[in-house]
Write a protein that holds these residues in place. Sequence first.
Motif, short mmCIF file in Angstrom:
data_model
loop_
_atom_site.label_atom_id
_atom_site.label_comp_id
_atom_site.label_asym_id
_atom_site.label_seq_id
_atom_site.Cartn_x
_atom_site.Cartn_y
_atom_site.Cartn_z
N GLY A 130 -9.85 53.00 -60.58
CA GLY A 130 -10.71 54.00 -60.74
C GLY A 130 -11.75 54.04 -59.43
O GLY A 130 -11.35 53.17 -58.54
N ALA A 131 -12.79 54.67 -59.41
CA ALA A 131 -13.65 54.86 -58.13
C ALA A 131 -14.53 53.58 -57.98
O ALA A 131 -15.22 53.45 -59.15
CB ALA A 131 -14.40 56.11 -58.25
N LEU A 132 -14.39 52.98 -57.03
CA LEU A 132 -15.42 51.89 -56.75
C LEU A 132 -16.49 52.18 -55.83
O LEU A 132 -15.94 52.72 -54.65
CB LEU A 132 -14.54 50.50 -55.98
N THR A 133 -17.43 52.06 -56.16
CA THR A 133 -18.86 51.91 -55.20
C THR A 133 -19.35 50.83 -54.68
O THR A 133 -19.62 50.08 -55.49
CB THR A 133 -20.00 52.83 -55.94
N PHE A 134 -18.99 50.55 -53.38
CA PHE A 134 -19.66 49.22 -52.76
C PHE A 134 -21.12 49.36 -52.44
O PHE A 134 -21.44 50.48 -52.09
CB PHE A 134 -18.90 49.07 -51.49
N ILE A 135 -21.88 48.42 -52.87
CA ILE A 135 -23.27 48.47 -52.86
C ILE A 135 -23.86 47.26 -52.15
O ILE A 135 -23.47 45.85 -52.66
CB ILE A 135 -23.89 48.61 -54.38
N ARG A 136 -24.80 47.38 -51.50
CA ARG A 136 -25.71 46.24 -50.84
C ARG A 136 -27.02 46.40 -51.42
O ARG A 136 -27.80 47.38 -51.45
CB ARG A 136 -25.50 46.61 -49.44
N ILE A 137 -27.29 45.22 -52.12
CA ILE A 137 -28.47 45.20 -52.90
C ILE A 137 -29.54 44.60 -51.94
O ILE A 137 -29.49 43.34 -51.55
CB ILE A 137 -28.49 44.34 -54.21
N TYR A 138 -30.64 45.34 -51.56
CA TYR A 138 -31.82 44.94 -50.55
C TYR A 138 -32.79 44.02 -51.35
O TYR A 138 -33.34 43.35 -50.93
CB TYR A 138 -32.27 45.83 -49.85
N SER A 139 -33.49 44.57 -52.61
CA SER A 139 -34.33 43.95 -53.13
C SER A 139 -34.14 44.28 -54.75
O SER A 139 -33.37 44.92 -55.18
CB SER A 139 -35.64 44.19 -52.74
N GLY A 140 -34.84 43.04 -55.60
CA GLY A 140 -34.27 43.26 -56.98
C GLY A 140 -33.33 42.78 -57.42
O GLY A 140 -32.58 41.92 -56.82
N ILE B 295 -23.43 41.75 -51.80
CA ILE B 295 -22.70 42.93 -51.65
C ILE B 295 -21.55 43.04 -52.82
O ILE B 295 -20.65 41.94 -52.95
CB ILE B 295 -21.91 42.88 -50.29
N ILE B 296 -21.70 43.95 -53.57
CA ILE B 296 -21.00 43.97 -54.83
C ILE B 296 -20.18 45.44 -54.91
O ILE B 296 -20.45 46.27 -54.03
CB ILE B 296 -21.73 43.65 -56.13
N ALA B 297 -19.50 45.56 -55.90
CA ALA B 297 -18.77 47.13 -56.14
C ALA B 297 -18.97 47.20 -57.61
O ALA B 297 -19.19 46.37 -58.58
CB ALA B 297 -17.34 46.94 -55.85
#
Length: 695
Positions: free
Chosen positions: A321-331, A372-374
């Motif tokens: 399925g669709a993977l969205t790569f995300i960098r979490i900056y805070s929280g 950095i997660i998906a």
Amino acid sequence: MTDLSKYRNIGIFAHVDAGKTTTTERILKLTGQIHKTGEVHDGESTTDFMEQEAERGITIQSAAVSCFWKDHRFNVIDTPGHVDFTVEVYRSLKVLDGGIGVFCGSGGVEPQSETNWRYANESEVARIIFVNKLDRMGADFFNVVEQVKNVLGANPVVMTLPIGREDEFVGVVDILNRQAYVWDDTGLPENYEIKEVPEDMLEQMEEYREMMIETAVEQDDDLMMAYMDGEEPSIEDIKRCLRKGTRDCSFFPTFCGSAFKNKGMQLVLDAVVDYLPSPTEVDPQPLTDKETGEPTGEVATVSADEPLRALAFKIMDDRFGALTFIRIYSGVMKKGDTILNAATGKTERIGRMVEMQADERNELTSAQAGDIIAVVGMKNVQTGHTLCDVKHECTLEPMIFPVPVISIAVSPKDKGGSEKMGIAIGKMVAEDPSFQVETDEDSGETILKGMGELHLDIKVDILKRTYGVDLIVGQPQVAYRETITQPVEDSFTHKKQSGGSGQFGKIDYRIKPGEPNSGFTFTSTVVGGNVPKEFWPAIEKGFAGMMETGVLAGFPTLDVEVELFDGGFHAVDSSAIAFEIAAKGAFRQSMPKAGPQLLEPIMKVDVFTPEDHVGDVIGDLNRRRGMIKDQQAGATGVRIKGDVPLSEMFGYIGTLRTMTSGRGQFSMEFAHYAPCPANVAEKVIAEVKERNAKK
């Protein structure tokens, strides 16, 4: 909660074929993530998992992998080197804290590594340098170090020296600790011994060690004074200074080795731990105003205790399925949380969260600042969108993507394919912001737009193999534009009486050429209420709408200024729509009088050629209407820089390779629009008319 000082988010970037993917493979092998190393030239590397990547031996999309080294966690992104995919490099740099710039020991600083280096400078990403392939013919570490100084204008600090050259390259000297690392011939990374530095290298080592310490102590005044008084700083102090200077991009620690032969990689991994910054040591991301895009003065502080702020930097469609790569900056982001997408104003629920190991994945229940997660299955998130806490809305600095310069018309081979094609292209556009699609209203053709021939070639290939859509592909088309060359003062009246209320709008206006790259500007100097203020936006809208299709050949019009200075209205019959129609009529009436002119995209071209073929290459670029700007002789050949119209560059790579017996390389990127010569313009306009006649 994990200790953020033990995190390193790094990217590996370089020119095509400098060995980025092989370097990533070695990092994974050394950190125990994979047990068998796959080779790029066998089409088996871990991060190149698309069929097209395996076949062509190039990296097309950036792949993210997590691994551990000396109880530090690395999130590594392997980026493509090819110029058509620079958008992948650009968006990866946006979310990284540090990088490894890989240079080929024999090729040195090549055109694309220069572009990527410039991107990294703009993003202010700290880097270390790894000079790879020192086991190859013609490899020369010191030559590459000189090129880094001269071509990139950077300041390399040599940290290791090669032992032996070309075939006899056996290991490296660690200057800081005055030790030699020597590998045996088994090709296994763990088979090395730490020995005394060879006698014939002692003098050279001390010379480079002195240069390194001098550069390092510049970061600390007290140490510098002590060093000048003859007191050598401790290794801890030197490392601290090197780390500070690397973080500020004052200099770049430089290592050498051979990733393919597994020599020298451990020292590079140690350097990532020692010198590259953790997420907390990088300047925090600025928050911007949603409407204007201007910085608000606030930042996303890297801490798990802050509200959630994260950036979606890549979308990838795969078998899960669709993977969205995300960098979490805070929280912190937890499975099951509801978050807000600041760009759309809609909320999304976090379903499955995964950590990527190339195309393997490990399920996660929560992630925090620095990760950095998906996330699987997000519906309305696109590249560059900010994800945040529902109660604390904010927008992170968005990404800017280059404009596509080349397009092709495609149509499915069979009727049933068009719906399938529409869905597939929709997914691909979400994945790659530099790939755009539009439908030609007159012909109903689907037009694909991209950064270069290879880019579109790969897209058509993916449509065929991944989505099973066979396409008929037209000739590449250039994105021409139109403008005007003379000012015109004119008047236009729109009136329509047909019983009951009619329509009336009269405008007096001046149209003149604008500044280059100014687009369309509209001003009104009407005084005394001849055209009431409430109708001005309608007039502007009328003119702006017509800018999309120029009068010469229907290409969008650039750099035009329209000034409304007078007009007339009717108390009953005038309306916004009447004035909008008047503006459209005025555009059609006046533009042909204003000396319309066709503009073509000019590309900044950077060609590398061996010395024997310089004359042929320059002659060929001149035949292509190119303007040669600069020539630089390097150790292995000559770099020629110039501006060439895009329409003359189709199929250039084939010609260049034939001329230079396969040794030439080139990269190009969009520079600006410039007027077309009359003979070229006539031909283009005739072709457009012919195409329209067929329809």
